[in-house]
Motif scaffolding. Structure first.
Motif, PDB file in Angstrom:
ATOM      1  N   GLN A  73       0.848  -1.188   0.000  1.00 37.19           N
ATOM      2  CA  GLN A  73       0.000   0.000   0.000  1.00 37.19           C
ATOM      3  C   GLN A  73       0.889   1.246   0.000  1.00 37.19           C
ATOM      4  OE1 GLN A  73      -2.174  -0.936   3.594  1.00 37.19           O
ATOM      5  NE2 GLN A  73      -3.893  -1.733   2.405  1.00 37.19           N
ATOM      6  N   THR A  74       1.518   1.502  -1.146  1.00 37.22           N
ATOM      7  CA  THR A  74       2.534   2.540  -1.236  1.00 37.22           C
ATOM      8  C   THR A  74       1.972   3.933  -0.993  1.00 37.22           C
ATOM      9  OG1 THR A  74       3.701   1.134  -2.815  1.00 37.22           O
ATOM     10  CG2 THR A  74       4.371   3.433  -2.711  1.00 37.22           C
ATOM     11  N   ALA A  75       0.856   4.265  -1.597  1.00 37.85           N
ATOM     12  CA  ALA A  75       0.280   5.605  -1.437  1.00 37.85           C
ATOM     13  C   ALA A  75      -0.090   5.853   0.029  1.00 37.85           C
ATOM     14  CB  ALA A  75      -0.953   5.767  -2.327  1.00 37.85           C
ATOM     15  N   LYS A  76      -0.642   4.856   0.688  1.00 35.06           N
ATOM     16  CA  LYS A  76      -0.985   4.978   2.100  1.00 35.06           C
ATOM     17  C   LYS A  76       0.274   5.187   2.938  1.00 35.06           C
ATOM     18  CE  LYS A  76      -3.827   2.483   5.458  1.00 35.06           C
ATOM     19  NZ  LYS A  76      -4.532   1.195   5.670  1.00 35.06           N
ATOM     20  N   GLY A  77       1.364   4.510   2.587  1.00 36.90           N
ATOM     21  CA  GLY A  77       2.620   4.672   3.300  1.00 36.90           C
ATOM     22  C   GLY A  77       3.182   6.074   3.184  1.00 36.90           C
ATOM     23  N   PHE A  78       3.169   6.624   1.964  1.00 37.04           N
ATOM     24  CA  PHE A  78       3.643   7.998   1.766  1.00 37.04           C
ATOM     25  C   PHE A  78       2.769   8.981   2.547  1.00 37.04           C
ATOM     26  CE2 PHE A  78       6.093   6.367  -1.812  1.00 37.04           C
ATOM     27  CZ  PHE A  78       7.236   7.160  -1.749  1.00 37.04           C
ATOM     28  N   ALA A  79       1.455   8.767   2.507  1.00 34.40           N
ATOM     29  CA  ALA A  79       0.538   9.674   3.220  1.00 34.40           C
ATOM     30  C   ALA A  79       0.788   9.640   4.728  1.00 34.40           C
ATOM     31  CB  ALA A  79      -0.906   9.304   2.915  1.00 34.40           C
ATOM     32  N   LEU A  80       0.990   8.449   5.282  1.00 35.78           N
ATOM     33  CA  LEU A  80       1.246   8.351   6.720  1.00 35.78           C
ATOM     34  C   LEU A  80       2.597   8.957   7.091  1.00 35.78           C
ATOM     35  CD1 LEU A  80      -0.240   4.844   7.572  1.00 35.78           C
ATOM     36  CD2 LEU A  80      -1.002   7.060   8.419  1.00 35.78           C
ATOM     37  N   PHE A  81       3.602   8.798   6.224  1.00 34.26           N
ATOM     38  CA  PHE A  81       4.906   9.398   6.513  1.00 34.26           C
ATOM     39  C   PHE A  81       4.807  10.923   6.530  1.00 34.26           C
ATOM     40  CE2 PHE A  81       8.928  11.263   5.092  1.00 34.26           C
ATOM     41  CZ  PHE A  81       9.754  10.823   6.123  1.00 34.26           C
ATOM     42  N   ILE A  82       4.132  11.482   5.530  1.00 36.08           N
ATOM     43  CA  ILE A  82       3.986  12.947   5.457  1.00 36.08           C
ATOM     44  C   ILE A  82       3.153  13.446   6.633  1.00 36.08           C
ATOM     45  CG2 ILE A  82       2.977  14.821   4.102  1.00 36.08           C
ATOM     46  CD1 ILE A  82       3.875  13.194   1.590  1.00 36.08           C
ATOM     47  N   ALA A  83       2.070  12.729   6.976  1.00 32.83           N
ATOM     48  CA  ALA A  83       1.237  13.135   8.108  1.00 32.83           C
ATOM     49  C   ALA A  83       2.025  13.082   9.416  1.00 32.83           C
ATOM     50  CB  ALA A  83       0.004  12.243   8.201  1.00 32.83           C
ATOM     51  N   THR A  84       2.870  12.088   9.569  1.00 32.84           N
ATOM     52  CA  THR A  84       3.704  11.994  10.774  1.00 32.84           C
ATOM     53  C   THR A  84       4.676  13.160  10.838  1.00 32.84           C
ATOM     54  OG1 THR A  84       3.537   9.585  10.753  1.00 32.84           O
ATOM     55  CG2 THR A  84       5.320  10.541  12.051  1.00 32.84           C
ATOM     56  N   CYS A  85       5.330  13.474   9.710  1.00 30.59           N
ATOM     57  CA  CYS A  85       6.285  14.591   9.683  1.00 30.59           C
ATOM     58  C   CYS A  85       5.598  15.911  10.018  1.00 30.59           C
ATOM     59  CB  CYS A  85       6.969  14.677   8.323  1.00 30.59           C
ATOM     60  SG  CYS A  85       8.112  13.326   8.017  1.00 30.59           S
ATOM     61  N   VAL A  86       4.449  16.147   9.410  1.00 26.92           N
ATOM     62  CA  VAL A  86       3.708  17.384   9.678  1.00 26.92           C
ATOM     63  C   VAL A  86       3.283  17.426  11.144  1.00 26.92           C
ATOM     64  CG1 VAL A  86       1.564  18.627   9.166  1.00 26.92           C
ATOM     65  CG2 VAL A  86       2.953  17.719   7.301  1.00 26.92           C
ATOM     66  N   GLY A  87       2.810  16.305  11.667  1.00 30.71           N
ATOM     67  CA  GLY A  87       2.398  16.256  13.067  1.00 30.71           C
ATOM     68  C   GLY A  87       3.554  16.481  14.022  1.00 30.71           C
ATOM     69  N   LEU A  88       4.733  15.970  13.686  1.00 32.14           N
ATOM     70  CA  LEU A  88       5.908  16.175  14.537  1.00 32.14           C
ATOM     71  C   LEU A  88       6.387  17.620  14.499  1.00 32.14           C
ATOM     72  CD1 LEU A  88       7.960  12.927  13.836  1.00 32.14           C
ATOM     73  CD2 LEU A  88       6.795  13.540  15.957  1.00 32.14           C
ATOM     74  N   VAL A  89       6.238  18.276  13.339  1.00 27.12           N
ATOM     75  CA  VAL A  89       6.690  19.667  13.215  1.00 27.12           C
ATOM     76  C   VAL A  89       5.719  20.608  13.930  1.00 27.12           C
ATOM     77  CG1 VAL A  89       7.020  21.557  11.569  1.00 27.12           C
ATOM     78  CG2 VAL A  89       8.014  19.311  11.108  1.00 27.12           C
ATOM     79  N   ILE A  90       4.419  20.404  13.724  1.00 24.77           N
ATOM     80  CA  ILE A  90       3.426  21.299  14.327  1.00 24.77           C
ATOM     81  C   ILE A  90       3.423  21.128  15.844  1.00 24.77           C
ATOM     82  CG2 ILE A  90       0.966  21.795  14.505  1.00 24.77           C
ATOM     83  CD1 ILE A  90       0.754  21.092  11.534  1.00 24.77           C
TER      84      ILE A  90
END
Length: 176
Positions: A73-90
């Motif tokens: 599930q590559t698209a889901k993996g990219f989405a979760l990685f980006i969401a994690t990065c954004v969540g860690l930054v905010i």
């Protein structure tokens, strides 16, 4: 009367054998249960590939979203990685929550693929490599931005302090 194997052509020594002594196929030409017939010959069904729930969970533990890429599930993996990065930054907590969800989802999805609840997806090694390269690039860019925006200005503040007294202290051996 000896029989000839329909698969390999070996002549049997027995009068009416059930299986060929050379290749093991049925002499009557029928396929046993679980063995489909292709071109008149029975072929064993390959074992269905399984996903490791441990590997899926561990991948997402190391890098959020990598477990989803392992599950296909590559698209889901990219989405979760980006969401994690954004969540860690905010804020730290939302990023950690998304990261924990990625671990849970990777583990559960692998299990559901093994039981047939959801369709099995093949892992593509190219997607894994691209995901890891992308993740490393994002982390490096993030670290450079933190250095440029936070560390460098702080260092320039410290360098602008009056160092004259410090130099004088060194030259006089500590006596004022």
């Amino acid at each position: 009367m000896p029989m000839v194997c329909p698969h390999c052509g070996k002549i049997s020594d027995e009068a009416s054998p059930r299986f060929c002594s050379g290749c093991g196929t049925r002499m009557d030409g029928k396929a046993p249960a679980g063995y489909p017939v292709y071109g008149g010959y029975s072929v064993p069904v390959p074992a269905r590939e399984q996903k490791s729930t441990l590997i899926a969970g561990a991948c997402s533990t190391l890098l959020p979203g990598l477990g989803q890429v392992y599950n296909g599930q590559t698209a889901k993996g990219f989405a979760l990685f980006i969401a994690t990065c954004v969540g860690l930054v905010i804020l730290l907590i939302p990023g950690l929550i998304v990261w924990l969800y990625a671990m849970y989802d990777a583990h559960k999805t692998a299990g559901k693929m093994n039981t047939g609840e959801i369709p099995f997806c093949e892992m593509r090694m190219l997607h894994v490599v691209l995901f890891v390269v992308f993740a490393i690039a994002v982390v490096v860019i993030g670290l450079v931005l933190i250095y440029v925006m936070v560390v460098e200005p702080m260092m320039s503040q410290f360098s602008s302090l009056d160092t004259g007294n410090f130099n004088q202290l060194l030259n006089t051996g500590g006596a004022f």
